[in-house]
Write an enzyme that holds these catalytic residues in place. Structure first.
Site, mmCIF file in Angstrom:
data_model
loop_
_atom_site.group_PDB
_atom_site.id
_atom_site.type_symbol
_atom_site.label_atom_id
_atom_site.label_comp_id
_atom_site.label_asym_id
_atom_site.label_seq_id
_atom_site.Cartn_x
_atom_site.Cartn_y
_atom_site.Cartn_z
ATOM 1 N N SER A 1 0.854 -1.191 0.000
ATOM 2 C CA SER A 1 0.000 0.000 0.000
ATOM 3 C C SER A 1 0.885 1.235 0.000
ATOM 4 O O SER A 1 2.044 1.189 0.450
ATOM 5 C CB SER A 1 -0.884 0.001 1.254
ATOM 6 O OG SER A 1 -1.478 1.268 1.470
ATOM 7 N N TYR B 1 0.186 0.047 10.726
ATOM 8 C CA TYR B 1 -0.146 -0.339 9.356
ATOM 9 C C TYR B 1 1.008 -0.030 8.414
ATOM 10 O O TYR B 1 1.399 -0.873 7.586
ATOM 11 C CB TYR B 1 -1.409 0.404 8.903
ATOM 12 C CG TYR B 1 -1.856 0.040 7.508
ATOM 13 C CD1 TYR B 1 -2.327 -1.237 7.212
ATOM 14 C CD2 TYR B 1 -1.812 0.982 6.476
ATOM 15 C CE1 TYR B 1 -2.747 -1.580 5.936
ATOM 16 C CE2 TYR B 1 -2.234 0.647 5.197
ATOM 17 C CZ TYR B 1 -2.701 -0.627 4.932
ATOM 18 O OH TYR B 1 -3.109 -0.969 3.655
#
Length: 329
Positions: free
Chosen positions: A159, A185
């Protein structure tokens, strides 16, 4: 030699769909395993690969839910939980025992922005454990089958969130530093990229190449379940009426567009003999030479490219060693 981190000029773009990527490809005789293959981008990836002729296996923590979600798509479903090492070993052992070659391993499962610090049974931070360590263990256990394919690809779905944090090697589980959802994350997504760099370097001599990617921001995947509507609106992902904003130029994509880059990484002849690179918008991404110190979600979606620390070969080797230590390989 690792492929250069610069665009190929693939002829595709941000609005390309997964169906368009495989148009004209015949994947008959090839086998793919797709984690997270019963929701969002993983489900679309499984559907498209199967439609192109591949045998597709979807490991699932919730087999009943997977069967319901994949009804009408001719894929195989097996039990596996990325937070349970014994479950990963059992799934991999069963596949190896079948004597099948594995041509594509698409690591698409993920959790994002878990609001409170959460640990698994081993004490490992949940995002790092799920997004990286579970997939590391799975790929390592499946290496014999990947090598047997005489040309395999491991696709690590990362990501642009990798820009939030490098891997903090001396405290990956937030034992001595403050936890925030995006630091956790970001670290796990950087680990996804470094894992592809390290795996590609180690396995390319055996015909196994690895790539990583950013798919885009896709509201319908369920990945953002911990985010509020206000947060998503502020980021420009939802409009004021709460409806998804579609703008592929800013990474705001449909599910079909979002799955395109991982399907391209898994199947495209354009990538034959290549690996160790991070991709986005159905091409190899450029290197982002400057990263803002403070970056909100909207900023992250406007900027393109990979941060240098995420493709650093020394960091990749250090992550490999840390992962082996944590998993007792």
């Amino acid at each position: 030699m690792t492929t250069q981190q610069k665009p190929l000029g693939s002829g595709f773009g941000a609005a390309t769909t997964a169906d368009e990527v495989v148009a004209g490809l015949d994947l008959s005789g090839q086998t793919a395993i797709v984690t997270g293959g019963y929701s969002g981008l993983g489900r679309e990836t499984a559907r498209v690969l199967r439609a192109a002729g591949a045998r597709v296996i979807v490991p699932a923590r919730d087999v009943r839910r997977a069967r319901d979600a994949l009804a009408g798509i001719d894929v195989e479903i097996a039990s596996m939980d990325l937070l349970d090492p014994a479950s990963i070993d059992a799934f991999a052992a069963s596949f190896i025992e079948s004597a099948s070659a594995l041509h594509m391993l698409v690591n698409s499962a993920a959790i994002m922005a878990v609001p409170e610090l959460t640990r698994d049974a081993r004490g490992y931070e949940a995002q790092f454990a799920t997004n990286h360590l579970g997939h590391f263990q799975l790929a390592r256990r499946l290496l014999p089958a990947l090598r047997n394919a005489d040309g395999a690809r491991v696709v690590s779905v990362s990501s642009i969130g990798h820009r939030y944090s490098p891997v903090v090697f001396d405290d990956p589980h937030f034992e001595r530093r403050a936890y925030t959802p995006w630091l956790g994350y970001g670290q796990s997504k950087t680990a996804n990229i470094l894992f592809a760099v390290a795996l590609d370097q180690r396995e390319k001599a055996h015909g196994v190449r690895a790539l990583s990617l950013h798919p885009g921001a896709i509201v319908e995947t369920g990945l953002g379940k911990y985010l509020t509507q206000e947060q998503l609106t502020a980021a420009g992902v939802l409009d004021e009426q709460g409806k998804p904003v579609r703008d592929p130029s800013r990474q705001l994509k449909t599910v079909g567009q979002g799955a395109a880059t991982q399907v391209w990484c898994a199947t495209s002849p354009q990538l034959d003999g290549m690996g160790g690179v991070y991709c986005e918008n159905v091409d190899i991404a450029p290197v982002m030479m400057e990263r803002p110190d403070e970056m909100d979600m909207a900023d992250a979606m406007r900027l393109k490219g990979v941060v240098p620390y995420a493709i650093d070969p020394e960091c990749a080797d250090e992550l490999w060693r840390l992962s082996e230590q944590l998993l007792q390989f």
